[in-house]
Write a protein that holds these residues in place. Structure first.
Motif, PDB file in Angstrom:
ATOM      1  N   TRP A 184       0.834  -1.198   0.000  1.00 18.08           N
ATOM      2  CA  TRP A 184       0.000   0.000   0.000  1.00 18.08           C
ATOM      3  C   TRP A 184       0.869   1.248   0.000  1.00 18.08           C
ATOM      4  CZ3 TRP A 184      -5.233   0.120  -0.478  1.00 18.08           C
ATOM      5  CH2 TRP A 184      -5.898  -1.100  -0.374  1.00 18.08           C
ATOM      6  N   PHE A 185       0.404   2.270  -0.716  1.00 18.78           N
ATOM      7  CA  PHE A 185       1.104   3.547  -0.821  1.00 18.78           C
ATOM      8  C   PHE A 185       0.150   4.683  -0.480  1.00 18.78           C
ATOM      9  CE2 PHE A 185       2.794   0.675  -4.059  1.00 18.78           C
ATOM     10  CZ  PHE A 185       4.151   0.669  -3.764  1.00 18.78           C
ATOM     11  N   LEU A 186       0.705   5.756   0.069  1.00 15.78           N
ATOM     12  CA  LEU A 186      -0.035   6.991   0.293  1.00 15.78           C
ATOM     13  C   LEU A 186       0.499   8.021  -0.683  1.00 15.78           C
ATOM     14  CD1 LEU A 186      -1.898   8.919   1.895  1.00 15.78           C
ATOM     15  CD2 LEU A 186       0.026   9.265   3.478  1.00 15.78           C
ATOM     16  N   GLU A 187      -0.399   8.576  -1.479  1.00 13.45           N
ATOM     17  CA  GLU A 187      -0.022   9.647  -2.398  1.00 13.45           C
ATOM     18  C   GLU A 187      -0.560  10.960  -1.849  1.00 13.45           C
ATOM     19  OE1 GLU A 187      -0.589  11.132  -7.015  1.00 13.45           O
ATOM     20  OE2 GLU A 187      -1.865   9.530  -6.255  1.00 13.45           O
ATOM     21  N   ILE A 188       0.308  11.956  -1.810  1.00 11.31           N
ATOM     22  CA  ILE A 188      -0.083  13.313  -1.435  1.00 11.31           C
ATOM     23  C   ILE A 188       0.336  14.195  -2.601  1.00 11.31           C
ATOM     24  CG2 ILE A 188       0.178  15.182   0.231  1.00 11.31           C
ATOM     25  CD1 ILE A 188       1.180  13.052   2.243  1.00 11.31           C
ATOM     26  N   ASP A 189      -0.599  14.956  -3.140  1.00 15.97           N
ATOM     27  CA  ASP A 189      -0.320  15.720  -4.349  1.00 15.97           C
ATOM     28  C   ASP A 189      -0.829  17.149  -4.200  1.00 15.97           C
ATOM     29  OD1 ASP A 189       0.499  16.253  -6.930  1.00 15.97           O
ATOM     30  OD2 ASP A 189      -0.894  14.865  -7.884  1.00 15.97           O
ATOM     31  N   LEU A 191       4.635   7.547  -0.568  1.00 18.15           N
ATOM     32  CA  LEU A 191       5.067   6.961   0.692  1.00 18.15           C
ATOM     33  C   LEU A 191       4.535   5.532   0.761  1.00 18.15           C
ATOM     34  CD1 LEU A 191       4.240  10.005   2.946  1.00 18.15           C
ATOM     35  CD2 LEU A 191       6.516   9.215   2.284  1.00 18.15           C
ATOM     36  N   LYS A 192       5.410   4.584   0.988  1.00 22.33           N
ATOM     37  CA  LYS A 192       4.997   3.193   1.163  1.00 22.33           C
ATOM     38  C   LYS A 192       4.554   3.036   2.611  1.00 22.33           C
ATOM     39  CE  LYS A 192       6.725  -1.491   1.334  1.00 22.33           C
ATOM     40  NZ  LYS A 192       7.921  -2.297   1.470  1.00 22.33           N
ATOM     41  N   ILE A 193       3.396   2.431   2.818  1.00 22.94           N
ATOM     42  CA  ILE A 193       2.898   2.170   4.164  1.00 22.94           C
ATOM     43  C   ILE A 193       3.426   0.803   4.592  1.00 22.94           C
ATOM     44  CG2 ILE A 193       0.869   1.907   5.636  1.00 22.94           C
ATOM     45  CD1 ILE A 193      -0.658   3.616   3.528  1.00 22.94           C
ATOM     46  N   ASN A 194       4.140   0.771   5.689  1.00 20.78           N
ATOM     47  CA  ASN A 194       4.700  -0.485   6.181  1.00 20.78           C
ATOM     48  C   ASN A 194       3.593  -1.332   6.815  1.00 20.78           C
ATOM     49  OD1 ASN A 194       7.261   0.339   5.320  1.00 20.78           O
ATOM     50  ND2 ASN A 194       7.604   1.429   7.237  1.00 20.78           N
ATOM     51  N   GLN A 195       3.702  -2.653   6.669  1.00 23.70           N
ATOM     52  CA  GLN A 195       2.623  -3.561   7.069  1.00 23.70           C
ATOM     53  C   GLN A 195       2.196  -3.413   8.516  1.00 23.70           C
ATOM     54  OE1 GLN A 195       3.146  -7.661   5.982  1.00 23.70           O
ATOM     55  NE2 GLN A 195       2.999  -7.228   3.810  1.00 23.70           N
ATOM     56  N   GLN A 196       3.110  -3.101   9.416  1.00 21.93           N
ATOM     57  CA  GLN A 196       2.713  -2.993  10.823  1.00 21.93           C
ATOM     58  C   GLN A 196       1.758  -1.824  11.061  1.00 21.93           C
ATOM     59  OE1 GLN A 196       5.932  -2.586   9.781  1.00 21.93           O
ATOM     60  NE2 GLN A 196       6.939  -0.967  10.939  1.00 21.93           N
ATOM     61  N   GLN A 255      -3.391  -1.136   9.888  1.00 20.86           N
ATOM     62  CA  GLN A 255      -4.636  -0.925  10.632  1.00 20.86           C
ATOM     63  C   GLN A 255      -4.845   0.535  11.041  1.00 20.86           C
ATOM     64  OE1 GLN A 255      -6.884  -3.312  11.236  1.00 20.86           O
ATOM     65  NE2 GLN A 255      -5.710  -5.065  10.573  1.00 20.86           N
ATOM     66  N   GLU A 256      -3.866   1.382  10.815  1.00 20.23           N
ATOM     67  CA  GLU A 256      -3.914   2.759  11.317  1.00 20.23           C
ATOM     68  C   GLU A 256      -4.658   3.706  10.389  1.00 20.23           C
ATOM     69  OE1 GLU A 256      -0.968   4.410  13.485  1.00 20.23           O
ATOM     70  OE2 GLU A 256      -0.015   2.525  14.043  1.00 20.23           O
ATOM     71  N   GLU A 257      -5.153   4.781  10.976  1.00 18.04           N
ATOM     72  CA  GLU A 257      -5.747   5.867  10.208  1.00 18.04           C
ATOM     73  C   GLU A 257      -4.752   7.023  10.204  1.00 18.04           C
ATOM     74  OE1 GLU A 257     -10.089   7.088  10.233  1.00 18.04           O
ATOM     75  OE2 GLU A 257      -9.167   8.585  11.556  1.00 18.04           O
ATOM     76  N   PHE A 258      -4.522   7.595   9.039  1.00 18.11           N
ATOM     77  CA  PHE A 258      -3.547   8.671   8.887  1.00 18.11           C
ATOM     78  C   PHE A 258      -4.273   9.987   8.626  1.00 18.11           C
ATOM     79  CE2 PHE A 258      -1.590   4.730   7.414  1.00 18.11           C
ATOM     80  CZ  PHE A 258      -0.532   4.658   8.303  1.00 18.11           C
ATOM     81  N   THR A 259      -3.884  11.017   9.360  1.00 21.22           N
ATOM     82  CA  THR A 259      -4.420  12.358   9.178  1.00 21.22           C
ATOM     83  C   THR A 259      -3.335  13.191   8.513  1.00 21.22           C
ATOM     84  OG1 THR A 259      -5.801  12.116  11.131  1.00 21.22           O
ATOM     85  CG2 THR A 259      -5.422  14.358  10.344  1.00 21.22           C
ATOM     86  N   ILE A 260      -3.692  13.832   7.408  1.00 21.86           N
ATOM     87  CA  ILE A 260      -2.715  14.582   6.609  1.00 21.86           C
ATOM     88  C   ILE A 260      -3.171  16.042   6.521  1.00 21.86           C
ATOM     89  CG2 ILE A 260      -1.560  14.768   4.365  1.00 21.86           C
ATOM     90  CD1 ILE A 260      -3.288  11.564   4.998  1.00 21.86           C
ATOM     91  N   GLY A 261      -2.239  16.939   6.768  1.00 21.83           N
ATOM     92  CA  GLY A 261      -2.494  18.367   6.625  1.00 21.83           C
ATOM     93  C   GLY A 261      -1.329  19.007   5.888  1.00 21.83           C
ATOM     94  N   CYS A 262      -1.595  19.932   4.991  1.00 21.47           N
ATOM     95  CA  CYS A 262      -0.544  20.568   4.187  1.00 21.47           C
ATOM     96  C   CYS A 262      -0.733  22.081   4.173  1.00 21.47           C
ATOM     97  CB  CYS A 262      -0.565  20.028   2.754  1.00 21.47           C
ATOM     98  SG  CYS A 262      -0.292  18.258   2.620  1.00 21.47           S
ATOM     99  N   THR A 285      -7.086  15.732   5.651  1.00 25.92           N
ATOM    100  CA  THR A 285      -7.768  14.571   5.079  1.00 25.92           C
ATOM    101  C   THR A 285      -7.389  13.374   5.937  1.00 25.92           C
ATOM    102  OG1 THR A 285      -5.947  13.971   3.599  1.00 25.92           O
ATOM    103  CG2 THR A 285      -7.622  15.490   2.726  1.00 25.92           C
ATOM    104  N   THR A 286      -8.132  12.297   5.826  1.00 28.84           N
ATOM    105  CA  THR A 286      -7.765  11.057   6.504  1.00 28.84           C
ATOM    106  C   THR A 286      -7.766   9.929   5.484  1.00 28.84           C
ATOM    107  OG1 THR A 286     -10.051  10.624   7.168  1.00 28.84           O
ATOM    108  CG2 THR A 286      -8.655  11.738   8.767  1.00 28.84           C
ATOM    109  N   GLU A 287      -6.830   9.037   5.665  1.00 26.43           N
ATOM    110  CA  GLU A 287      -6.724   7.848   4.818  1.00 26.43           C
ATOM    111  C   GLU A 287      -6.574   6.637   5.717  1.00 26.43           C
ATOM    112  OE1 GLU A 287      -7.222   7.848   1.638  1.00 26.43           O
ATOM    113  OE2 GLU A 287      -7.025   9.985   1.224  1.00 26.43           O
ATOM    114  N   LYS A 288      -7.275   5.567   5.375  1.00 23.63           N
ATOM    115  CA  LYS A 288      -7.183   4.308   6.110  1.00 23.63           C
ATOM    116  C   LYS A 288      -7.383   3.170   5.122  1.00 23.63           C
ATOM    117  CE  LYS A 288      -9.162   1.884  10.135  1.00 23.63           C
ATOM    118  NZ  LYS A 288      -8.306   0.789   9.965  1.00 23.63           N
TER     119      LYS A 288
END
Length: 184
Positions: free
Chosen positions: A44-49, A99-104, A107-114, A147-150
């Motif tokens: 899984w990857f997180l893209e921020i653009d 950004l590659k999301i590491n397997q551990q 289960q997490e939710e990511f909050t992103i602000g720019c 934004t949030t990504e999970k």
């Protein structure tokens, strides 16, 4: 679960479908749901653009186990990472664009602000595969908003880190049609 001597997801789901109107299925449903997991054969990857300009931007990513400040250049590549670092949840990927999301941290939710208008989305790739899939939803926000990504993709399997896709089809059908769960 069925059969009781060697429980498996497929047979339990089929039994749930067959007996849902005839017996109390709460324990069956609970057992079936306990076999739900995030597929580990996907990366899984997180893209921020940046959406409005290409001046570069600075973003903060937080979750329960990680916090990072990431600076993107005008070419949209990651230039620097703040002192908190990306570990344990992230590493740079795709030549520094994602950004590659590491397997551990699956289960997490990511909050992103720019500090600029931005877009976030999740992408995934089968390990060893060439095709990159873009999730169907993306999120946009203005500066000072988040934004949030999970990762919200699941399979069913006999044990942790093993997905059985035929069993997943049966389990999803049983949970949607006979329990009313949204398995989208």
């Amino acid at each position: 679960c069925w059969p009781s001597a060697g429980c498996n997801v497929k047979t339990t789901a089929q039994t749930l479908i067959a007996l849902s109107n005839k017996i109390d299925t709460n324990k069956t449903i609970a057992w079936l749901e306990s076999k739900r997991q995030i597929p580990t054969e996907l990366t899984w990857f997180l893209e921020i653009d940046e959406t409005a300009t290409t001046d570069g931007m600075t973003c903060t990513i937080t979750s329960t186990s990680a916090s990072a400040t990431v600076k993107f250049g005008g070419d949209k590549k990651i230039q620097t990472v703040g002192t908190t670092g990306l570990s344990p949840c992230f590493s740079t990927a795709q030549s520094g664009y994602w950004l590659k999301i590491n397997q551990q941290c699956y289960q997490e939710e990511f909050t992103i602000g720019c500090d600029k208008n931005f877009l976030t989305t999740l992408l995934y790739q089968k390990i060893g595969g060439q095709t990159i899939h873009v999730s169907e939803s993306s999120h946009t926000a203005a500066p000072a908003s988040t934004t949030t990504e999970k990762i919200d993709s699941y399979c069913f399997g006999p044990s942790a880190n093993i997905c059985d896709y035929e069993a997943t089809l049966w389990a999803a059908t049983a949970l949607q049609e006979w329990v009313g769960e949204d398995v989208h």
